[in-house]
Design a protein around this motif. Structure first.
Motif, PDB file in Angstrom:
ATOM      1  N   GLY A  53      -0.177 -60.329 -53.551  1.00 58.49           N
ATOM      2  CA  GLY A  53       0.224 -58.976 -53.886  1.00 58.49           C
ATOM      3  C   GLY A  53      -0.456 -57.937 -53.022  1.00 58.49           C
ATOM      4  N   ALA A  54      -0.110 -56.684 -53.315  1.00 61.40           N
ATOM      5  CA  ALA A  54      -0.597 -55.577 -52.490  1.00 61.40           C
ATOM      6  C   ALA A  54      -2.109 -55.427 -52.610  1.00 61.40           C
ATOM      7  CB  ALA A  54       0.069 -54.295 -52.951  1.00 61.40           C
ATOM      8  N   ASP A  55      -2.740 -55.134 -51.503  1.00 61.51           N
ATOM      9  CA  ASP A  55      -4.171 -54.830 -51.554  1.00 61.51           C
ATOM     10  C   ASP A  55      -4.561 -53.999 -50.344  1.00 61.51           C
ATOM     11  OD1 ASP A  55      -6.698 -54.657 -52.521  1.00 61.51           O
ATOM     12  OD2 ASP A  55      -6.954 -56.800 -52.827  1.00 61.51           O
ATOM     13  N   LEU A  56      -5.769 -53.521 -50.367  1.00 63.98           N
ATOM     14  CA  LEU A  56      -6.276 -52.708 -49.275  1.00 63.98           C
ATOM     15  C   LEU A  56      -7.439 -53.434 -48.635  1.00 63.98           C
ATOM     16  CD1 LEU A  56      -6.254 -49.383 -51.253  1.00 63.98           C
ATOM     17  CD2 LEU A  56      -4.950 -49.782 -49.174  1.00 63.98           C
ATOM     18  N   PHE A  57      -7.503 -53.410 -47.317  1.00 59.97           N
ATOM     19  CA  PHE A  57      -8.551 -54.143 -46.613  1.00 59.97           C
ATOM     20  C   PHE A  57      -9.273 -53.221 -45.644  1.00 59.97           C
ATOM     21  CE2 PHE A  57      -5.221 -57.101 -47.741  1.00 59.97           C
ATOM     22  CZ  PHE A  57      -5.949 -58.050 -48.431  1.00 59.97           C
ATOM     23  N   PRO A  58     -10.546 -53.509 -45.383  1.00 53.22           N
ATOM     24  CA  PRO A  58     -11.268 -52.714 -44.390  1.00 53.22           C
ATOM     25  C   PRO A  58     -10.594 -52.857 -43.026  1.00 53.22           C
ATOM     26  CG  PRO A  58     -12.740 -54.289 -45.503  1.00 53.22           C
ATOM     27  CD  PRO A  58     -11.355 -54.579 -45.969  1.00 53.22           C
ATOM     28  N   SER A  59     -10.573 -51.782 -42.251  1.00 57.08           N
ATOM     29  CA  SER A  59      -9.974 -51.898 -40.919  1.00 57.08           C
ATOM     30  C   SER A  59     -10.913 -52.652 -39.999  1.00 57.08           C
ATOM     31  CB  SER A  59      -9.688 -50.534 -40.299  1.00 57.08           C
ATOM     32  OG  SER A  59      -9.857 -49.514 -41.208  1.00 57.08           O
ATOM     33  N   PRO A  60     -10.349 -53.404 -39.041  1.00 62.24           N
ATOM     34  CA  PRO A  60     -11.203 -54.138 -38.111  1.00 62.24           C
ATOM     35  C   PRO A  60     -11.971 -53.175 -37.219  1.00 62.24           C
ATOM     36  CG  PRO A  60      -8.897 -54.239 -37.434  1.00 62.24           C
ATOM     37  CD  PRO A  60      -8.921 -53.555 -38.755  1.00 62.24           C
ATOM     38  N   GLU A  61     -13.048 -53.652 -36.645  1.00 63.66           N
ATOM     39  CA  GLU A  61     -13.814 -52.820 -35.709  1.00 63.66           C
ATOM     40  C   GLU A  61     -12.935 -52.530 -34.485  1.00 63.66           C
ATOM     41  OE1 GLU A  61     -16.685 -51.443 -36.414  1.00 63.66           O
ATOM     42  OE2 GLU A  61     -16.538 -52.471 -38.343  1.00 63.66           O
ATOM     43  N   PRO A  62     -12.947 -51.313 -34.012  1.00 69.20           N
ATOM     44  CA  PRO A  62     -12.070 -50.976 -32.888  1.00 69.20           C
ATOM     45  C   PRO A  62     -12.549 -51.636 -31.597  1.00 69.20           C
ATOM     46  CG  PRO A  62     -13.538 -49.158 -33.366  1.00 69.20           C
ATOM     47  CD  PRO A  62     -13.784 -50.183 -34.420  1.00 69.20           C
ATOM     48  N   GLY A 442     -15.429 -58.266 -46.260  1.00 70.59           N
ATOM     49  CA  GLY A 442     -14.946 -58.134 -44.879  1.00 70.59           C
ATOM     50  C   GLY A 442     -14.750 -59.479 -44.223  1.00 70.59           C
ATOM     51  N   PRO A 443     -13.888 -59.519 -43.215  1.00 71.75           N
ATOM     52  CA  PRO A 443     -13.605 -60.783 -42.541  1.00 71.75           C
ATOM     53  C   PRO A 443     -14.832 -61.320 -41.798  1.00 71.75           C
ATOM     54  CG  PRO A 443     -12.461 -58.955 -41.467  1.00 71.75           C
ATOM     55  CD  PRO A 443     -13.126 -58.386 -42.656  1.00 71.75           C
ATOM     56  N   PRO A 444     -14.876 -62.634 -41.541  1.00 72.67           N
ATOM     57  CA  PRO A 444     -16.045 -63.200 -40.862  1.00 72.67           C
ATOM     58  C   PRO A 444     -16.203 -62.627 -39.453  1.00 72.67           C
ATOM     59  CG  PRO A 444     -14.312 -64.847 -41.107  1.00 72.67           C
ATOM     60  CD  PRO A 444     -13.886 -63.658 -41.877  1.00 72.67           C
ATOM     61  N   THR A 445     -17.435 -62.437 -39.045  1.00 72.63           N
ATOM     62  CA  THR A 445     -17.724 -61.867 -37.731  1.00 72.63           C
ATOM     63  C   THR A 445     -18.560 -62.860 -36.928  1.00 72.63           C
ATOM     64  OG1 THR A 445     -19.771 -60.928 -38.544  1.00 72.63           O
ATOM     65  CG2 THR A 445     -17.808 -59.548 -38.702  1.00 72.63           C
ATOM     66  N   GLU A 446     -18.822 -62.502 -35.672  1.00 71.65           N
ATOM     67  CA  GLU A 446     -19.663 -63.348 -34.816  1.00 71.65           C
ATOM     68  C   GLU A 446     -21.042 -63.531 -35.444  1.00 71.65           C
ATOM     69  OE1 GLU A 446     -18.832 -65.032 -32.259  1.00 71.65           O
ATOM     70  OE2 GLU A 446     -16.913 -64.141 -31.655  1.00 71.65           O
ATOM     71  N   SER A 447     -21.531 -62.470 -36.073  1.00 66.87           N
ATOM     72  CA  SER A 447     -22.877 -62.588 -36.629  1.00 66.87           C
ATOM     73  C   SER A 447     -22.896 -63.558 -37.821  1.00 66.87           C
ATOM     74  CB  SER A 447     -23.438 -61.202 -36.966  1.00 66.87           C
ATOM     75  OG  SER A 447     -23.597 -61.031 -38.331  1.00 66.87           O
ATOM     76  N   ASP A 448     -21.773 -63.599 -38.585  1.00 73.31           N
ATOM     77  CA  ASP A 448     -21.689 -64.593 -39.663  1.00 73.31           C
ATOM     78  C   ASP A 448     -21.732 -66.004 -39.079  1.00 73.31           C
ATOM     79  OD1 ASP A 448     -21.409 -62.761 -41.812  1.00 73.31           O
ATOM     80  OD2 ASP A 448     -19.310 -62.459 -41.251  1.00 73.31           O
ATOM     81  N   ILE A 449     -21.016 -66.172 -37.958  1.00 79.81           N
ATOM     82  CA  ILE A 449     -20.968 -67.501 -37.334  1.00 79.81           C
ATOM     83  C   ILE A 449     -22.372 -67.915 -36.891  1.00 79.81           C
ATOM     84  CG2 ILE A 449     -20.074 -68.816 -35.356  1.00 79.81           C
ATOM     85  CD1 ILE A 449     -17.501 -67.170 -35.635  1.00 79.81           C
ATOM     86  N   GLU A 450     -23.078 -66.948 -36.305  1.00 83.34           N
ATOM     87  CA  GLU A 450     -24.439 -67.251 -35.868  1.00 83.34           C
ATOM     88  C   GLU A 450     -25.325 -67.665 -37.042  1.00 83.34           C
ATOM     89  OE1 GLU A 450     -26.448 -64.075 -33.641  1.00 83.34           O
ATOM     90  OE2 GLU A 450     -24.711 -64.294 -32.288  1.00 83.34           O
ATOM     91  N   MET A 464      -8.462 -63.322 -47.221  1.00 77.33           N
ATOM     92  CA  MET A 464      -8.426 -62.588 -45.966  1.00 77.33           C
ATOM     93  C   MET A 464      -8.033 -63.513 -44.828  1.00 77.33           C
ATOM     94  SD  MET A 464     -11.690 -60.140 -45.817  1.00 77.33           S
ATOM     95  CE  MET A 464     -12.591 -61.612 -46.015  1.00 77.33           C
ATOM     96  N   LYS A 465      -7.665 -62.852 -43.726  1.00 81.56           N
ATOM     97  CA  LYS A 465      -7.311 -63.639 -42.564  1.00 81.56           C
ATOM     98  C   LYS A 465      -8.500 -63.754 -41.629  1.00 81.56           C
ATOM     99  CE  LYS A 465      -2.576 -62.415 -42.791  1.00 81.56           C
ATOM    100  NZ  LYS A 465      -1.784 -61.209 -42.659  1.00 81.56           N
TER     101      LYS A 465
END
Ligand code: GDP
Length: 506
Positions: A53-62, A442-450, A464-465
């Motif tokens: 269903g509908a939801d709102l997500f943080p925008s990705p880093e530009p 928020g979606p996983p980032t490089e720092s999460d991977i580290e 999330m995607k």
């Protein structure tokens, strides 16, 4: 997907390669959009049934960071009880009140802004001293602090909560400034404080480290200017920036309360965008049309920018401190999102019950195995003491080394991050348990991977995607990322992993 499309897996793989997908293997994690795209390539008509269903997500880093605007640092003061956190905040708050302001009484809204004379920049202080608040926010995924000021009283030196604060600051990866307070006191011994901090893993400047140490007295004002300037200097090194243009507003709820005559009020600290009157915000399972905005001096504000706290009234329900708030394009969409999140919350609660049952079941299995073994010995005529000598493990369950399977949780909203954490934390038995390193929005980032790599954690992504480049860099780092949209599946998968991890007994 191959079987649904009735094609051979190698065909599918080569088709995907043709579409410029990289690192394709049979455990390639595919999201709904990608699967839809590929199905269309095979001539299928795709009907995406979006169950979430509908939801709102943080925008990705530009990608293009040139349009970002500098923002003020957000500072949290931590330290042992009675070491002077409140007095320091009061000192700064007083300096933030304009001279012409009548009575100069500020209302506490959870944060306030100080404008040092020496600098163009201002500093936003979070007015919620104590680690409990900081921790609670962090647990909910709200990483709003840029700098921690660690207060240590010069006559008491390092105390248990000081050590705790050091630990939390380090795990948050936030730079620290040490303020040795109460230096006006005759029994003050700041040098001992420096030595004690160094012994407790703080890389103090006095010993050639990176952490600035300022000697102050919040009572007399000694060193306070110096502290202020140090905060500005550290902030400048951090080059804090935020997106403000053409982007939905995002931020966190700091505090909320029902106020007489105003109704449901909440302090909102902006992370991105510019908040203006008339905008619609959704936080957790409530929403608000911004009509009245006030700063910490009770002055009405027409707009708010990143790192700037404002009190907003008009919330349908009270949002929770630590909730992530995000702009919706209109009221109708806000209502839809809230209804949808409520439905999911209900599902999560039901999942909690399932998890409780699973937990009990695992424990029962373990307990019944123990009882069975003891029974076998007794049947063979052994006494209890003899069994204890032969198989001490059967009696000392606490002493069994528990194996931990570590997870990092990344979820769409703070509510679900917390719910996922609660669903899997402690799952398991005496031998193997699920451990949550952290749960964030928020979606996983490089720092999460580290961090996943260094801690051997699996990243669980909920609702999330995962960006393709992140998926790729995780796979080359050997970090497992798993995506879930349904909490039952997530729990099931964790339970399976735990079961597989159970140590083999000989
Ligand atoms: P918190 O529990 O960390 O918030 O500590 P408080 O700010 O409430 O301070 C505890 C006590 O220490 C209060 O009685 C303050 O007046 C006193 N205090 C705080 N800072 C100083 C200081 O720099 N010098 C002296 N002499 N007393 C201080």
């Amino acid at each position: 997907l191959a079987s649904i499309l009735r094609v051979r897996v190698p065909d599918l793989v080569s088709k995907m390669k043709g579409l410029e997908f990289e690192n394709i293997s049979n455990d390639y994690i595919m999201d709904a959009d990608t699967a839809g795209l590929i199905a269309e390539e095979y001539g299928f008509e795709v009907n995406q049934d979006d169950k979430l269903g509908a939801d709102l997500f943080p925008s990705p880093e530009p990608k293009d960071k040139t349009s970002l605007k500098s923002r003020s640092p957000v500072v949290t003061i931590m330290g042992h009880v009675d070491h002077g956190k409140t007095t320091i905040l009061d000192y700064f708050r007083r300096s933030s009140i304009a001279k012409d302001e009548k009575g100069g009484i500020t209302q506490r809204i959870g944060a306030f802004v100080v404008k040092p004379k020496s600098s163009e920049r201002s500093i936003t202080f979070l007015d919620t001293p104590g680690h409990a608040a900081f921790l609670k926010m962090r647990e909910r995924g709200a990483n709003m602090t840029d700098i921690v000021v660690l207060v240590v009283a010069a006559e008491d030196s390092v105390m248990p909560q000081t050590i705790e604060a050091i630990k939390h600051t380090k795990s948050a990866g936030v730079p620290m400034i040490v303020a040795i307070n109460k230096c006006d006191k005759p029994d003050a011994n700041p040098d001992k404080v420096v030595a004690d901090l160094s012994r407790n893993g703080v890389d103090v400047e006095d010993y050639g480290g990176e952490v600035p140490v300022i000697r102050i007295s919040a009572k007399t004002g000694m060193g306070m200017k110096d502290l202020e300037e140090t905060i500005i200097t550290v902030a400048e090194l951090l080059e804090l920036k935020a997106e403000t243009q053409n982007i939905p507003v995002e931020g966190w709820i700091l505090e909320s309360q029902v106020k007489h005559g105003l109704g449901n009020c909440a302090t909102f600290l902006l992370k991105k965008g510019i908040l203006k009157k008339g905008m619609i915000l959704v936080a957790g399972t409530t929403w608000c049309k911004v009509r009245v905005m006030k700063d910490e001096n009770g002055k009405s504000a027409t707009q708010a920018k990143p790192a700037f706290p404002v009190e907003i009234s008009g919330w349908k329900d009270i949002p929770e401190a630590g909730d992530f708030a995000i702009q919706a394009k209109n009221e109708a969409f806000a209502k839809k999102v809230v209804a949808n999140r409520e439905r999911r919350k209900q599902q999560l609660m039901e999942a909690d019950q399932v998890e409780d049952m699973n937990n009990k079941r695992l424990k029962q299995v373990h307990d019944s195995e123990r009882v069975e073994k003891i029974q076998e010995y007794q049947d063979e005529g052994f006494s209890m003491d003899e069994i204890k000598q032969l198989e001490p493990d059967l009696f000392e369950t606490e002493k069994i080394q528990t194996k931990r399977v570590s997870y990092i949780i990344k979820a769409d909203v703070s509510g679900s991050a917390e719910a996922v954490r609660q669903s899997i934390e402690g799952l398991g038995n005496d031998e193997v348990t699920a451990f949550v390193l952290y749960a964030e929005v928020g979606p996983p980032t490089e720092s999460d991977i580290e961090r996943a790599k260094s801690s051997g954690s699996t990243i669980l992504v909920f609702n999330m995607k995962v960006a393709r480049d992140i998926a790729n860099s995780a796979s080359s780092a050997g970090v497992k990322i798993q995506e879930f949209g349904v909490i039952y599946h997530l729990i099931e998968s964790v339970v399976t992993t735990l079961t597989e991890t159970l140590p083999v007994k000989f």
